[in-house]
Design a protein around this motif. Structure first.
Motif, PDB file in Angstrom:
ATOM      1  N   PRO A  13       0.813  -1.378  -0.070  1.00  0.00           N
ATOM      2  CA  PRO A  13       0.164   0.201   0.009  1.00  0.00           C
ATOM      3  C   PRO A  13       0.809   1.322  -0.090  1.00  0.00           C
ATOM      4  CG  PRO A  13      -0.092  -1.160   2.247  1.00  0.00           C
ATOM      5  CD  PRO A  13       0.838  -2.060   1.238  1.00  0.00           C
ATOM      6  N   LEU A  14       0.453   2.152  -0.841  1.00  0.00           N
ATOM      7  CA  LEU A  14       1.379   3.538  -0.599  1.00  0.00           C
ATOM      8  C   LEU A  14       0.791   4.239   0.496  1.00  0.00           C
ATOM      9  CD1 LEU A  14       0.572   4.423  -4.465  1.00  0.00           C
ATOM     10  CD2 LEU A  14       2.616   3.321  -3.416  1.00  0.00           C
ATOM     11  N   ASN A  15       1.888   4.978   1.019  1.00  0.00           N
ATOM     12  CA  ASN A  15       1.652   6.067   2.081  1.00  0.00           C
ATOM     13  C   ASN A  15       1.867   7.471   1.420  1.00  0.00           C
ATOM     14  OD1 ASN A  15       2.001   4.354   4.325  1.00  0.00           O
ATOM     15  ND2 ASN A  15       4.058   3.969   3.553  1.00  0.00           N
ATOM     16  N   ALA A  16       1.224   8.393   1.947  1.00  0.00           N
ATOM     17  CA  ALA A  16       1.215   9.604   1.248  1.00  0.00           C
ATOM     18  C   ALA A  16       1.656  10.749   2.300  1.00  0.00           C
ATOM     19  CB  ALA A  16      -0.363  10.184   0.844  1.00  0.00           C
ATOM     20  N   TYR A  17       2.358  11.616   1.907  1.00  0.00           N
ATOM     21  CA  TYR A  17       3.154  12.613   2.658  1.00  0.00           C
ATOM     22  C   TYR A  17       3.214  14.047   2.184  1.00  0.00           C
ATOM     23  CZ  TYR A  17       5.331   8.098   4.732  1.00  0.00           C
ATOM     24  OH  TYR A  17       5.174   6.777   5.147  1.00  0.00           O
ATOM     25  N   ILE A  18       3.457  14.923   2.897  1.00  0.00           N
ATOM     26  CA  ILE A  18       3.862  16.236   2.805  1.00  0.00           C
ATOM     27  C   ILE A  18       5.196  16.296   3.121  1.00  0.00           C
ATOM     28  CG2 ILE A  18       3.424  18.628   2.980  1.00  0.00           C
ATOM     29  CD1 ILE A  18       0.799  17.922   4.052  1.00  0.00           C
ATOM     30  N   VAL A  19       6.118  16.609   2.048  1.00  0.00           N
ATOM     31  CA  VAL A  19       7.485  16.813   2.255  1.00  0.00           C
ATOM     32  C   VAL A  19       7.888  18.086   2.180  1.00  0.00           C
ATOM     33  CG1 VAL A  19       9.769  16.026   1.594  1.00  0.00           C
ATOM     34  CG2 VAL A  19       7.976  14.482   1.459  1.00  0.00           C
ATOM     35  N   THR A  20       8.616  18.759   2.916  1.00  0.00           N
ATOM     36  CA  THR A  20       9.081  20.159   2.801  1.00  0.00           C
ATOM     37  C   THR A  20      10.555  20.303   3.367  1.00  0.00           C
ATOM     38  OG1 THR A  20       8.472  22.427   3.163  1.00  0.00           O
ATOM     39  CG2 THR A  20       8.048  21.067   5.115  1.00  0.00           C
ATOM     40  N   CYS A  21      11.235  21.469   2.813  1.00  0.00           N
ATOM     41  CA  CYS A  21      12.789  21.341   3.296  1.00  0.00           C
ATOM     42  C   CYS A  21      13.238  23.046   3.003  1.00  0.00           C
ATOM     43  CB  CYS A  21      13.484  20.482   2.422  1.00  0.00           C
ATOM     44  SG  CYS A  21      13.812  21.179   0.555  1.00  0.00           S
ATOM     45  N   GLU A  27      15.617  11.926  -5.033  1.00  0.00           N
ATOM     46  CA  GLU A  27      15.190  10.966  -4.155  1.00  0.00           C
ATOM     47  C   GLU A  27      13.699  11.081  -4.410  1.00  0.00           C
ATOM     48  OE1 GLU A  27      16.386   8.673  -2.352  1.00  0.00           O
ATOM     49  OE2 GLU A  27      18.548   9.439  -2.499  1.00  0.00           O
ATOM     50  N   LEU A  28      12.899  11.942  -4.770  1.00  0.00           N
ATOM     51  CA  LEU A  28      11.777  12.128  -4.845  1.00  0.00           C
ATOM     52  C   LEU A  28      11.209  11.198  -5.924  1.00  0.00           C
ATOM     53  CD1 LEU A  28      10.772  15.732  -4.001  1.00  0.00           C
ATOM     54  CD2 LEU A  28      10.425  13.809  -2.585  1.00  0.00           C
ATOM     55  N   ARG A  74      12.503   8.670  -7.133  1.00  0.00           N
ATOM     56  CA  ARG A  74      12.386   7.270  -6.726  1.00  0.00           C
ATOM     57  C   ARG A  74      10.834   6.925  -6.081  1.00  0.00           C
ATOM     58  NH1 ARG A  74      18.352   6.483  -4.239  1.00  0.00           N
ATOM     59  NH2 ARG A  74      19.519   7.134  -6.160  1.00  0.00           N
ATOM     60  N   CYS A  75       9.963   7.748  -5.592  1.00  0.00           N
ATOM     61  CA  CYS A  75       8.928   7.692  -5.184  1.00  0.00           C
ATOM     62  C   CYS A  75       7.833   6.966  -6.388  1.00  0.00           C
ATOM     63  CB  CYS A  75       8.270   8.709  -4.193  1.00  0.00           C
ATOM     64  SG  CYS A  75       9.308   8.962  -3.098  1.00  0.00           S
ATOM     65  N   VAL A  76       6.760   6.578  -5.992  1.00  0.00           N
ATOM     66  CA  VAL A  76       5.730   6.128  -6.958  1.00  0.00           C
ATOM     67  C   VAL A  76       5.152   7.684  -7.621  1.00  0.00           C
ATOM     68  CG1 VAL A  76       3.588   5.132  -7.169  1.00  0.00           C
ATOM     69  CG2 VAL A  76       5.195   3.976  -5.573  1.00  0.00           C
ATOM     70  N   SER A  77       4.910   8.299  -6.708  1.00  0.00           N
ATOM     71  CA  SER A  77       4.574   9.557  -7.598  1.00  0.00           C
ATOM     72  C   SER A  77       4.583  10.955  -6.497  1.00  0.00           C
ATOM     73  CB  SER A  77       2.899   9.318  -7.640  1.00  0.00           C
ATOM     74  OG  SER A  77       2.385  10.487  -8.203  1.00  0.00           O
ATOM     75  N   TRP A  78       4.623  12.017  -7.168  1.00  0.00           N
ATOM     76  CA  TRP A  78       4.821  13.317  -6.368  1.00  0.00           C
ATOM     77  C   TRP A  78       4.565  14.243  -7.479  1.00  0.00           C
ATOM     78  CZ3 TRP A  78       7.890  17.265  -8.186  1.00  0.00           C
ATOM     79  CH2 TRP A  78       8.930  16.885  -9.202  1.00  0.00           C
ATOM     80  N   THR A  79       3.830  15.511  -6.638  1.00  0.00           N
ATOM     81  CA  THR A  79       3.502  16.839  -7.269  1.00  0.00           C
ATOM     82  C   THR A  79       4.026  17.787  -6.493  1.00  0.00           C
ATOM     83  OG1 THR A  79       1.698  17.774  -8.551  1.00  0.00           O
ATOM     84  CG2 THR A  79       0.977  16.781  -6.132  1.00  0.00           C
ATOM     85  N   ALA A  80       4.431  18.854  -6.906  1.00  0.00           N
ATOM     86  CA  ALA A  80       4.912  20.042  -6.086  1.00  0.00           C
ATOM     87  C   ALA A  80       3.902  21.057  -5.760  1.00  0.00           C
ATOM     88  CB  ALA A  80       5.831  20.947  -6.966  1.00  0.00           C
ATOM     89  N   VAL A 100       4.009  13.513  -1.894  1.00  0.00           N
ATOM     90  CA  VAL A 100       4.672  12.657  -2.104  1.00  0.00           C
ATOM     91  C   VAL A 100       3.899  10.827  -1.786  1.00  0.00           C
ATOM     92  CG1 VAL A 100       6.719  10.964  -1.924  1.00  0.00           C
ATOM     93  CG2 VAL A 100       6.740  13.623  -1.794  1.00  0.00           C
ATOM     94  N   ALA A 101       3.616  10.247  -2.786  1.00  0.00           N
ATOM     95  CA  ALA A 101       3.180   8.845  -2.557  1.00  0.00           C
ATOM     96  C   ALA A 101       4.361   7.852  -2.733  1.00  0.00           C
ATOM     97  CB  ALA A 101       1.964   8.469  -3.535  1.00  0.00           C
ATOM     98  N   THR A 102       4.344   7.114  -1.804  1.00  0.00           N
ATOM     99  CA  THR A 102       5.374   5.935  -1.812  1.00  0.00           C
ATOM    100  C   THR A 102       5.249   4.879  -1.049  1.00  0.00           C
ATOM    101  OG1 THR A 102       7.798   5.855  -1.404  1.00  0.00           O
ATOM    102  CG2 THR A 102       6.711   7.171   0.053  1.00  0.00           C
ATOM    103  N   GLU A 103       5.916   3.573  -1.192  1.00  0.00           N
ATOM    104  CA  GLU A 103       5.865   2.481  -0.246  1.00  0.00           C
ATOM    105  C   GLU A 103       6.651   2.684   0.673  1.00  0.00           C
ATOM    106  OE1 GLU A 103       7.093  -0.617  -3.217  1.00  0.00           O
ATOM    107  OE2 GLU A 103       4.978  -0.516  -3.946  1.00  0.00           O
TER     108      GLU A 103
END
Length: 113
Positions: free
Chosen positions: A4-12, A27-28, A30-36, A44-47
């Motif tokens: 299952p995918l996990n959804a995150y907000i990533v900020t830096c 690195e992003l 390599r995740c399944v999906s992301w959008t800015a 970010v959607a990732t396993e």
């Protein structure tokens, strides 16, 4: 069978146009999906778990730069570009994101992957 995918907000606070920032974007990728959401904030959607993703991203930031990985598991509301709304409806695991009206003309400069 896929995980299952996990959804995150990533900020830096890593400055765009630096090699460190380019490595974070790789690195992003390599995740399944992301959008800015902005130049330094992504959905970010990732396993991977939040801890695993954070470990990978943190490798590319200096000790004085912040990196946050925040889970998106609770129901949410929002208003924004259709590109972001589509991504949320597709990747937030609980499916409680309601289709939202788009803000016109503001999503052309940021990417979705």
């Amino acid at each position: 069978m896929s995980m299952p995918l996990n959804a995150y907000i990533v900020t830096c606070t890593v400055e765009p146009e630096t090699r460190r920032f380019e490595r974070i974007e790789r690195e992003l990728d390599r995740c399944v999906s992301w959008t800015a959401l902005s130049s330094t904030t992504w959905l970010v959607a990732t396993e991977q778990s939040a801890e695993q993703l954070m470990r990978q991203l943190r490798l590319h930031a200096e000790n004085t730069e912040a990196v946050y990985v925040m889970g998106m598991a609770d129901p949410m509301e929002g208003y924004g570009p259709q590109r972001i709304n589509r991504w949320l409806n597709r990747h937030v695991p609980h499916g409680n994101v309601v289709p939202l009206r788009a803000v016109r003309g503001r999503d052309a400069s940021l990417s979705t992957h």
